[in-house]
Design an enzyme around this catalytic site. Structure first.
Site, PDB file in Angstrom:
ATOM      1  N   LYS A   1       0.850  -1.186   0.000  1.00 19.92           N
ATOM      2  CA  LYS A   1       0.000   0.000   0.000  1.00 19.92           C
ATOM      3  C   LYS A   1       0.885   1.235   0.000  1.00 19.92           C
ATOM      4  CE  LYS A   1      -3.880   1.895   2.742  1.00 19.92           C
ATOM      5  NZ  LYS A   1      -4.760   1.601   3.906  1.00 19.92           N
TER       6      LYS A   1
ATOM      7  N   SER B   1     -10.074  -1.038   6.923  1.00 23.13           N
ATOM      8  CA  SER B   1      -9.370  -0.777   5.668  1.00 23.13           C
ATOM      9  C   SER B   1      -8.582  -1.965   5.119  1.00 23.13           C
ATOM     10  CB  SER B   1      -8.433   0.423   5.832  1.00 23.13           C
ATOM     11  OG  SER B   1      -9.196   1.603   5.911  1.00 23.13           O
TER      12      SER B   1
ATOM     13  N   SER C   1      -9.475   1.510   3.109  1.00 23.99           N
ATOM     14  CA  SER C   1      -8.673   2.289   2.175  1.00 23.99           C
ATOM     15  C   SER C   1      -7.579   1.500   1.491  1.00 23.99           C
ATOM     16  CB  SER C   1      -8.024   3.450   2.929  1.00 23.99           C
ATOM     17  OG  SER C   1      -7.116   2.961   3.922  1.00 23.99           O
TER      18      SER C   1
END
Length: 570
Positions: A110, A228, A206
């Site tokens: 990420k 997330s 996210s």
């Protein structure tokens, strides 16, 4: 490298490498090898048997990126040195040096996790092209273990603490990278009012599961503060673990709040998740993260002994019917909340039947005490996170300030750790930067979450923060997950999809999600006539108290092996 150039770059690498030698997938013995839905153990066996090299493996993944990335927008940056790194690991393998279970395996991170050889942006325009001076601990651990960091994934900007209601930022949107698309239905939302480019099938956020679902790499590392990891895993039919806070180092990861932040593995199978978790945890607590050391390390730093086919036999699984399965009306309110759709309820009923058949003891109902408490001050459902316009100081008397206080405290501390190279020095400077660049869509959906955080006074508001943090722990932990598990002597609580993320995340407890079903993608207002929405993935989650990952892996693996419901997106 710009987003528009990623697929072109990947294809150029494939073409140039192909001119220099055998193409990926051919294998040394000439037999075809496909990376689609191929797990880490199978990849390692192919490498060990000489059926392919890590270079060929990387090329296979780059080929898929070149074909599908323009449609999916899963990536912010491809590692420009990825083939050099693969070659180096191939040379080590030829000499008999194998660093660990991820040796030569491509993994994505990420883009809020520090890498010094690729930008770390958090999806924010202010950090475009920024390379931090130090790597995240987990980046260093992965590389030391032989993993190849192939790319940085899209994310909801700054882990979705930029814009909340009424103009909430869609999942996997950022000012820097735009929208990421769900491979199970990679089309834009056509409905009036939401046809601003966002997706028809939510990706979850996210973190992003897009590239892992599409077999762009073997697995990826996400981060979670509240949902997330679990939400994107649910939406893209992945297995994932949101670990106990403190099991994996957060040093070198752009924060929301240290009270709840954690990194965690996302993959297509529980086996791959267990392998990646063992590597990410490292061999000793990180002195740069004071939360570490809470949980005992597994023997040989390996969770795979917990991949037990009979892991459900005798396991006590609780079903928290109130709110998570059935609608309830919280005290002091008049409108019911929660519950499942008809499709989701059928999926969960089937999952419970599987658990029974596999020997689990189902405790139904096993309602969470704080969710059904009749007193408003003791009811978890009436205690929301201060978010969006109604989360500003003028309106925040009845919600938890932990997120917005933690963001001010921890984001500014992170900026200080960057030293003089930091593009902005404070949260205030970031907000001002964004306001000056509205033409670049730096804050397309506004920045009320950042505004809410920045108005916090770390000294004057500390007592309020401490009181709210204590209430979070009481409602979600002591009188929440702890209470229901102890009362019924449970091994796990079964949540539909990622619905348990909020209550499990506040005390920092772990959850494992397993792919299972598909449900209709029904929206309000509905999609227009002629737009046939494709089904949405829907998984099941097993949650427990702190440090219960080994038991959750046993339960989740046994369930996965009994069902094997994951299907590739294309």
């Amino acid at each position: 490298m710009t987003r528009s150039g990623l697929a072109v770059f990947a294809m150029a690498v494939v073409v140039v490498a192909g001119c220099a030698g055998p193409m990926a997938g051919a294998g040394v013995a000439g037999k075809p090898f496909s990376v689609v839905e191929t797990g880490i153990p199978e990849l390692q066996k192919a490498l060990a048997d000489g059926r392919l090299t890590s270079r060929q493996l990387v090329l296979e993944y780059l080929t898929r990126i070149a074909i599908y990335e323009d449609q999916l927008k899963a990536i912010i940056t491809v590692n420009p040195r990825v083939l050099e790194e693969a070659d180096a690991l191939d040379r080590e393998r030829a000499l008999g040096r194998i660093r660990g279970p991820l040796h030569g395996i491509p993994i994505a991170l990420k883009d809020n996790i520090h890498t010094t050889d690729m930008p770390t942006t958090g999806g924010a325009v202010a950090f475009e092209g920024y390379r931090p001076a130090y790597e995240a601990t987990i980046t260093r651990i992965l590389r030391a273990g032989g993993a190849i960091i192939i790319a940085k994934t899209v994310l909801t900007e700054l882990a979705n603490w930029v814009a909340g209601p009424p103009t909430a930022m869609p999942a996997n949107f950022s000012g820097l990278a735009g929208y990421g698309f769900n491979p199970y239905d990679p089309r834009r939302d056509p409905r009036e009012g939401t046809n601003d480019g966002r997706v028809a099938l939510a990706t979850g956020g996210s973190s992003s599961g897009i590239g892992t679902a599409a077999s762009f790499w073997a697995a990826n590392v996400g981060t979670e503060t509240s949902g997330s990891i679990l939400s994107p895993a649910n939406q893209t039919m992945l297995a994932a673990i949101k670990p106990t806070v403190g099991r994996i180092s957060r040093y070198g990861i752009i924060p929301i709040t240290a009270d709840q932040d954690t990194a965690g593995p996302m993959a297509r199978t529980v086996t791959d998740v267990a392998i990646l978790l063992g590597v990410l945890e490292g061999t000793a607590p990180d002195p740069n993260d004071p939360a570490m050391g809470l949980c005992p390390l597994p023997r040989d730093h390996d969770y795979t002994p917990h991949l037990k086919r009979d892991g459900l036999k005798g396991a006590r699984i609780g079903i928290p019917r109130a709110f998570f399965y059935d609608k309830v009306t919280p005290p002091g309110e008049s409108t019911p909340r929660g519950g499942l759709s008809e499709d989701q309820a059928k999926v969960m009923a089937e999952a419970i039947d599987v658990l029974r058949r596999e020997g689990a003891v189902i405790v139904d109902p096993a309602d969470i005490p704080s969710v059904v408490d009749p007193e408003p001050d003791k009811n978890f459902l009436t205690w929301n996170i201060c978010s969006g316009a109604v989360g500003a100081k003028a309106n925040d008397s009845a919600c938890s300030v932990v997120f917005k206080y933690g963001m001010k405290r921890d984001f500014n501390a992170w900026l200080r750790s960057l030293g003089p190279s930091a593009p902005v020095k404070t949260l205030t400077e970031l907000r001002d930067f964004n306001l000056a660049r509205t033409a670049r869509a730096a804050i397309k959906y506004g920045q009320n979450q950042l505004d809410n955080s920045d108005e916090m006074d770390l000294e004057a508001d500390r007592a309020r923060y401490q009181a709210d943090r204590a209430k979070d722990l009481a409602l979600a932990g002591v009188n929440g997950i702890d209470a229901v598990m102890k009362a019924h002597q449970l091994d796990a609580v079964l949540f539909p999809g990622g619905t348990g993320a909020n209550i499990v995340a506040r005390p920092g407890y772990p959850t494992l999600i397993v792919p299972f079903g598909l449900v209709r993608n029904i929206q309000t207002p509905p999609f227009p006539d002629g737009f046939e929405a494709r089904p949405a993935p829907f998984g099941v989650s097993f949650a427990g108290m702190a440090c219960s990952e080994p038991r959750l892996i046993e339960i989740g693996y046994a369930f996965e092996q009994a069902t094997r419901r994951r299907v590739p997106p294309f």
